[in-house]
Design an enzyme around this catalytic site. Structure first.
Site, PDB file in Angstrom:
ATOM      1  N   ASP A 155       0.807  -1.232   0.000  1.00  0.00           N
ATOM      2  CA  ASP A 155       0.000   0.000   0.000  1.00  0.00           C
ATOM      3  C   ASP A 155       0.836   1.275   0.000  1.00  0.00           C
ATOM      4  O   ASP A 155       1.884   1.358   0.631  1.00  0.00           O
ATOM      5  CB  ASP A 155      -0.956   0.053   1.189  1.00  0.00           C
ATOM      6  CG  ASP A 155      -1.854   1.272   1.085  1.00  0.00           C
ATOM      7  OD1 ASP A 155      -2.464   1.446   0.023  1.00  0.00           O
ATOM      8  OD2 ASP A 155      -1.898   2.082   2.025  1.00  0.00           O
ATOM      9  N   HIS A 183      -3.497  -1.844  -3.465  1.00  0.00           N
ATOM     10  CA  HIS A 183      -3.747  -0.411  -3.692  1.00  0.00           C
ATOM     11  C   HIS A 183      -3.891  -0.289  -5.204  1.00  0.00           C
ATOM     12  O   HIS A 183      -2.906  -0.238  -5.930  1.00  0.00           O
ATOM     13  CB  HIS A 183      -2.559   0.404  -3.163  1.00  0.00           C
ATOM     14  CG  HIS A 183      -2.604   1.864  -3.517  1.00  0.00           C
ATOM     15  ND1 HIS A 183      -2.559   2.866  -2.576  1.00  0.00           N
ATOM     16  CD2 HIS A 183      -2.696   2.508  -4.710  1.00  0.00           C
ATOM     17  CE1 HIS A 183      -2.607   4.054  -3.177  1.00  0.00           C
ATOM     18  NE2 HIS A 183      -2.686   3.866  -4.475  1.00  0.00           N
ATOM     19  N   ASP A 309      -7.929   4.597   6.058  1.00  0.00           N
ATOM     20  CA  ASP A 309      -6.755   5.102   5.319  1.00  0.00           C
ATOM     21  C   ASP A 309      -6.201   6.352   6.020  1.00  0.00           C
ATOM     22  O   ASP A 309      -5.780   7.318   5.372  1.00  0.00           O
ATOM     23  CB  ASP A 309      -7.086   5.380   3.851  1.00  0.00           C
ATOM     24  CG  ASP A 309      -5.822   5.609   3.006  1.00  0.00           C
ATOM     25  OD1 ASP A 309      -4.712   5.393   3.526  1.00  0.00           O
ATOM     26  OD2 ASP A 309      -5.958   6.019   1.844  1.00  0.00           O
ATOM     27  N   HIS A 313       0.047  13.783   7.955  1.00  0.00           N
ATOM     28  CA  HIS A 313       1.163  14.546   7.391  1.00  0.00           C
ATOM     29  C   HIS A 313       1.403  15.764   8.271  1.00  0.00           C
ATOM     30  O   HIS A 313       0.456  16.320   8.842  1.00  0.00           O
ATOM     31  CB  HIS A 313       0.848  15.016   5.962  1.00  0.00           C
ATOM     32  CG  HIS A 313       0.769  13.893   4.968  1.00  0.00           C
ATOM     33  ND1 HIS A 313       1.879  13.186   4.557  1.00  0.00           N
ATOM     34  CD2 HIS A 313      -0.289  13.347   4.311  1.00  0.00           C
ATOM     35  CE1 HIS A 313       1.511  12.257   3.690  1.00  0.00           C
ATOM     36  NE2 HIS A 313       0.204  12.323   3.523  1.00  0.00           N
TER      37      HIS A 313
HETATM   38 ZN   LIG Z   1      -3.305   3.036  -0.553  1.00  0.00          ZN
END
Ligand SMILES: [Zn+2]
Length: 435
Positions: A155, A183, A309, A313
């Site tokens: 992923d 993914h 998910d 950041h």
């Molecule tokens: Zn992904």
């Protein structure tokens, strides 16, 4: 903190795969020991109020980026699992695109040990399909499997080569319970794109990532699943065409499962109108038609799980121009409320079905014996207590995550986690983490 030996959860509605009933729940030494109406409280017993609340198996997230090792300034295993606990999750599957990647027994062991030491949430490690997620040579899948890895994925990157994907599926066929998770984005179609390719990308002048970049890989991997018989799981499905392909694969009896992220059933590509990088994610936010198809797929059982998910950041990274900012959004602390607000309140899903998608169905995909279990004597007390009617405003600066990149900042949502129990110990009480 010492696990409290005995605890009584009072006055809630218990919802699990067996149904719904009003009951108190007694927990002792890590397990549920008694469930029934109006249980008598022992003298030295701690009690947690669940009046007006739902008591259910803890939520299970198949898709979380904890960023450790390598990007601890964005998130650590400790801060990420604290966010998970506050979001009602009692297990998360850590994605492998760390630095170094989770393609090696030593790195996987360290992630598992750090997660266990934090004690906020069960941390399950995924393992890479290929060395360094480079898409070429198979990772030591057998060694990772021996450490408990069941979900193999690169992923962050798609396994681009059909030949490599086939070899991974053939190898995984010898590992009972192993799932190969893709993914699904063909980089030759998506490369250089920053949002969904469509009317909005044309209008904004932002290069797009087309839906066919996803569906072409999903269609291919369904065929590879058919020839190998190995379970394939599709991560963060975003396109209407993907839902149709997965539905058809299931009708063929293939061992295919699929997850969607809350942002893909709650938001559309129109959110990119202001060039706000908070709405940049891979795969991208798509059209209203895609959102409707995903909602249908959730309602009819085509989609197996809601997974966040969660992709933290740092502000420095995310507050750059749209085309330079990294893709990804936070999800752990808002997933339950977004699901209730967008799917349960409008009548698309019954609350029980929403919890199936957030707890026991993903627990089954990940092979987690102690998660998603019915709230019954003898089962581990991995539980969440939440008020489905509680309205709250999402405030990025009040999240437990080290990062702030939620697309739901300022939104009013319904549904708030009150208490979370991990192995019988309250890791969240009245919305606040205890560790
Ligand atoms: Zn992904």
């Amino acid at each position: 903190m010492r696990a409290l030996r005995e605890l009584l959860i009072t006055g809630g509605d218990v919802i699990d795969e067996r149904g719904t009933r009003r009951a108190d729940v007694r927990v002792r030494d890590g397990n549920v020991v008694e469930v029934g109406p109006d249980l008598a409280r022992d003298a030295d017993e701690q009690s947690l109020d669940a009046a007006g609340c739902v008591v259910s198996p803890g939520l299970v997230d198949l898709h979380v980026h904890l960023r450790e090792p390598g990007d601890e300034e964005a998130e650590t295993i400790e801060t990420g699992t604290r966010a998970a606990a506050r979001g009602g999750f009692t297990a998360v599957v850590a994605m492998p695109n760390t630095r170094p990647a989770l393609d090696d027994a030593a790195v996987v062991s360290s992630v598992l040990a750090t997660g266990a030491a934090a004690g906020l949430c069960e941390v399950v490690s995924s393992g890479c399909i290929t060395v360094g997620r480079a898409g070429e040579q198979l990772a030591p899948m057998g060694e990772l499997y021996a450490l408990g890895v069941r979900i193999f994925t690169d992923d962050g990157s798609c396994v681009a080569s059909a030949g490599v994907m086939r070899r991974a599926l053939e190898y995984a066929a010898s590992l009972p319970g192993a799932v190969v998770a893709q993914h699904a984005e063909d980089e030759t179609l998506a490369h250089g794109g920053h949002m969904h390719e469509g009317a909005w990308s044309s209008r904004l002048g932002i290069p797009g990532r087309p839906a066919v970049a996803e569906t072409v890989i999903v269609a291919r991997d369904i065929e590879l699943c058919a020839v190998t018989g190995t379970p394939v799981h599709f991560l963060h499905c975003s396109a209407a065409g993907t839902v149709a392909l997965v539905r058809a694969a299931k009708a063929r009896g293939l061992p295919v499962t699929a997850e969607v992220a809350p942002h893909h059933f709650a938001l559309t590509d129109a959110c990119c109108e202001g060039f706000d990088p908070m709405f940049k994610v891979h795969p991208p936010l798509r059209t209203r038609t895609d959102v409707e198809a995903i909602r249908e797929g959730l309602a009819d059982g085509t989609i197996d799980a809601i997974a966040t998910d969660h992709a933290p950041h740092t502000p420095e990274a995310k507050e750059r121009p749209f085309e330079e900012a990294p893709p990804g959004m936070l999800g752990l602390e808002t997933a339950l409320a977004v699901t209730i607000t967008e799917l349960v309140d409008p009548g698309i899903l019954a609350l029980e079905d929403a919890l199936a998608l957030l707890s026991w169905r993903p627990a089954a995909i990940a092979g987690l014996a102690g998660q998603g279990r019915p709230v019954e004597p003898g089962n581990p007390a991995n539980l969440v207590v939440f008020d489905p009617a509680h309205e709250w405003e999402v405030r990025a600066d009040r999240l437990a995550s080290r990062a702030r990149n939620t697309p739901f900042d300022g939104r009013t949502l319904r549904g708030r986690v009150k208490h979370t129990l991990l192995g019988g110990a309250p890791v969240v009480i009245d919305g606040e983490a205890t560790r």
